[in-house]
Scaffold this active site. Structure first.
Site, short mmCIF file in Angstrom:
data_model
loop_
_atom_site.label_atom_id
_atom_site.label_comp_id
_atom_site.label_asym_id
_atom_site.label_seq_id
_atom_site.Cartn_x
_atom_site.Cartn_y
_atom_site.Cartn_z
N ASP A 9 0.85 -1.19 0.00
CA ASP A 9 0.00 0.00 0.00
C ASP A 9 0.89 1.25 0.00
O ASP A 9 2.01 1.21 0.48
CB ASP A 9 -0.86 0.05 1.28
CG ASP A 9 -2.00 -0.97 1.26
OD1 ASP A 9 -2.23 -1.61 0.23
OD2 ASP A 9 -2.65 -1.12 2.32
N ARG A 11 -1.55 -0.94 -8.40
CA ARG A 11 -2.92 -0.50 -8.09
C ARG A 11 -2.97 1.02 -8.27
O ARG A 11 -2.10 1.74 -7.78
CB ARG A 11 -3.23 -0.85 -6.63
CG ARG A 11 -4.56 -0.28 -6.15
CD ARG A 11 -4.69 -0.37 -4.63
NE ARG A 11 -4.56 -1.71 -4.13
CZ ARG A 11 -4.13 -2.02 -2.90
NH1 ARG A 11 -3.77 -1.06 -2.05
NH2 ARG A 11 -4.03 -3.26 -2.50
C1 LIG Z 1 -8.70 -1.55 -3.14
C2 LIG Z 1 -8.30 -0.19 -2.68
C3 LIG Z 1 -7.04 -0.01 -2.14
C4 LIG Z 1 -6.63 1.27 -1.75
N1 LIG Z 1 -5.34 1.47 -1.33
C5 LIG Z 1 -4.91 2.72 -1.05
C6 LIG Z 1 -3.54 3.00 -0.77
O1 LIG Z 1 -2.69 2.10 -0.77
N2 LIG Z 1 -3.20 4.27 -0.49
C7 LIG Z 1 -4.11 5.32 -0.50
O2 LIG Z 1 -3.72 6.47 -0.27
N3 LIG Z 1 -5.41 5.07 -0.76
C8 LIG Z 1 -5.82 3.81 -1.04
N4 LIG Z 1 -7.15 3.59 -1.33
C9 LIG Z 1 -8.15 4.65 -1.06
C10 LIG Z 1 -8.33 5.56 -2.24
O3 LIG Z 1 -7.17 6.32 -2.43
C11 LIG Z 1 -9.52 6.50 -2.03
O4 LIG Z 1 -9.33 7.29 -0.92
C12 LIG Z 1 -10.85 5.79 -1.90
O5 LIG Z 1 -10.93 4.68 -2.74
C13 LIG Z 1 -11.99 6.75 -2.29
O6 LIG Z 1 -11.82 7.19 -3.62
P1 LIG Z 1 -12.81 6.79 -4.81
O7 LIG Z 1 -11.98 6.63 -6.05
O8 LIG Z 1 -13.61 5.63 -4.45
O9 LIG Z 1 -13.66 8.10 -5.05
P2 LIG Z 1 -14.69 8.86 -4.11
O10 LIG Z 1 -15.03 10.08 -4.88
O11 LIG Z 1 -14.17 9.02 -2.74
O12 LIG Z 1 -15.91 7.87 -4.03
C14 LIG Z 1 -16.75 7.63 -5.15
C15 LIG Z 1 -18.12 7.29 -4.61
O13 LIG Z 1 -18.05 6.06 -3.88
C16 LIG Z 1 -18.86 6.14 -2.72
N5 LIG Z 1 -18.00 5.98 -1.53
C17 LIG Z 1 -16.67 6.19 -1.46
N6 LIG Z 1 -16.22 5.88 -0.23
C18 LIG Z 1 -17.30 5.47 0.47
C19 LIG Z 1 -17.48 5.01 1.80
N7 LIG Z 1 -16.45 4.90 2.64
N8 LIG Z 1 -18.72 4.64 2.18
C20 LIG Z 1 -19.75 4.73 1.34
N9 LIG Z 1 -19.64 5.16 0.06
C21 LIG Z 1 -18.44 5.54 -0.36
C22 LIG Z 1 -19.55 7.47 -2.75
O14 LIG Z 1 -20.80 7.31 -3.40
C23 LIG Z 1 -18.66 8.33 -3.60
O15 LIG Z 1 -19.34 9.36 -4.24
C24 LIG Z 1 -7.55 2.35 -1.79
C25 LIG Z 1 -8.82 2.15 -2.34
C26 LIG Z 1 -9.19 0.91 -2.80
C27 LIG Z 1 -10.54 0.75 -3.43
#
Ligand SMILES: Cc1cc2nc3c(=O)[nH]c(=O)nc-3n(C[C@H](O)[C@H](O)[C@H](O)COP(=O)(O)OP(=O)(O)OC[C@H]3O[C@@H](n4cnc5c(N)ncnc54)[C@H](O)[C@@H]3O)c2cc1C
Length: 302
Positions: free
Chosen positions: A125, A177
């Site tokens: 990560d 990723r």
């Molecule tokens: C498999 C995976 C691994 C990851 N690893 C890392 C990492 O190593 N380092 C790092 O910095 N980040 C990591 N992340 C987190 C990532 O960077 C984002 O902060 C997170 O995925 C939210 O971004 P999004 O692209 O989903 O967009 P967003 O705009 O945040 O979300 C899109 C939509 O999804 C829904 N949503 C999002 N989060 C939630 C929630 N918690 N509950 C309910 N609905 C929600 C909402 O409807 C939102 O409008 C990871 C994410 C995933 C999926």
């Protein structure tokens, strides 16, 4: 995010832990590895693959890093024993990155070697920007030892993400990723607007595909998922040449749609005693957070 949601996010540190726990239950497999096994088995039976994550990051003593190394090794052994379709993910700070880089390297190397012997893979990560250089250094060091069963993460909000990816591609590519990034970073090094982050995400995905990387498209953002479909089609990729990735408990409807349209989807399955910090991060991203927290506060315990 609405004013009420922003207010709830700002006051989260004052919300009693049991209430945070109740609201965040959907994001965590449980406290024990056995609970994670149950969750992964259920996901596998519905066609999803998984990556298992032991919660807990910033540690203060190297003994904790050693203990985490052993726990993560036991995750891989358990995955193998139960024949689960799951890799594992790790934060290098859990393995001592901020205390002793050499000790951290020894810990992660030992995990990667064990994973390799079991035919499995580890994803490293990416944490806050102060750790990015050291994380890439460790990744390249592992690769230079011939350990290729290790993947990295790129955060699209970072301005340096594209040069980092181009360097990775020039050094042989690999598994990566792509996510937006979760930490609060200054504007000097990170895109801040939703649109800028989205644009960079889509651009990076094309750069990665052009460079032959195997990408884990990690987002719950339906706009980015649609754009990714376009990029996959333009590059003529087969379903085994990329995958989507989502966090446990988030956007399950979108998750099912992606799977049912023939794409592979990996669910990130966190578990462990240190669930609080991770839960707060997830709740901050939940657009319905206010409703969930109020419901938990005012509903009677079962
Ligand atoms: C498999 C995976 C691994 C990851 N690893 C890392 C990492 O190593 N380092 C790092 O910095 N980040 C990591 N992340 C987190 C990532 O960077 C984002 O902060 C997170 O995925 C939210 O971004 P999004 O692209 O989903 O967009 P967003 O705009 O945040 O979300 C899109 C939509 O999804 C829904 N949503 C999002 N989060 C939630 C929630 N918690 N509950 C309910 N609905 C929600 C909402 O409807 C939102 O409008 C990871 C994410 C995933 C999926």
């Amino acid at each position: 995010m609405s004013l009420l949601n922003r207010l709830v996010v700002a006051t989260l540190p004052f919300v009693p832990k049991p209430i945070v726990g109740a609201v965040a239950r959907r994001y965590i497999a449980g406290v024990t590895l056995e609970e994670a096994v149950v969750q992964i088995r259920s996901l596998n039976s519905r066609g999803f693959v998984a990556t298992t994550d032991l919660l807990g990051e910033y540690i203060t003593r190297l003994e904790e890093a050693g203990a985490n190394e052993k726990l993560i090794e036991s995750i891989f052994q358990t995955i193998g024993r139960h024949r689960l379709l799951s890799t594992a993910s790790v934060k290098l700070s859990q393995l001592g990155l901020l205390l002793d880089t050499e000790a951290c390297y020894r810990n992660v190397r030992s995990i990667v070697v064990l994973a390799e012997s079991l035919g499995n893979r580890l994803t490293i990560d990416m944490e806050d920007s102060s750790t990015v250089d050291a994380t890439w250094d460790i990744y390249y060091r592992l690769r230079s030892e011939g350990l290729t069963n290790v993947g990295m993460v790129s955060q699209a909000y970072l301005r340096r993400a594209e040069p980092d990816i181009r360097t990775m591609i020039s050094r042989g590519g690999g598994e990566i990723r792509l996510c937006k990034g979760i930490y609060v970073e200054p504007e000097s090094i990170a895109f801040k607007s939703r649109e800028d982050v989205r644009n960079n995400f889509s651009r990076l995905l094309d750069v990665m595909f052009d460079g032959g990387c195997r990408v884990g498209i990690a987002t719950h953002d339906d706009v980015l998922v649609d754009k990714a479909y376009g990029s996959i089609a333009r590059h003529g990729l087969k379903p085994n040449e990329y995958e989507f990735q989502m966090l446990l408990g988030v956007q399950e409807g979108l998750r099912n749609t992606i799977l049912s349209t023939g794409h592979s989807l990996r669910v990130y399955v966190p578990f462990g005693e240190h669930w609080y910090a991770y839960s707060v991060r997830r709740l901050r991203e939940n657009p319905q957070i206010a409703g969930y927290v109020f419901k938990a506060m005012f509903s009677r315990p079962a």
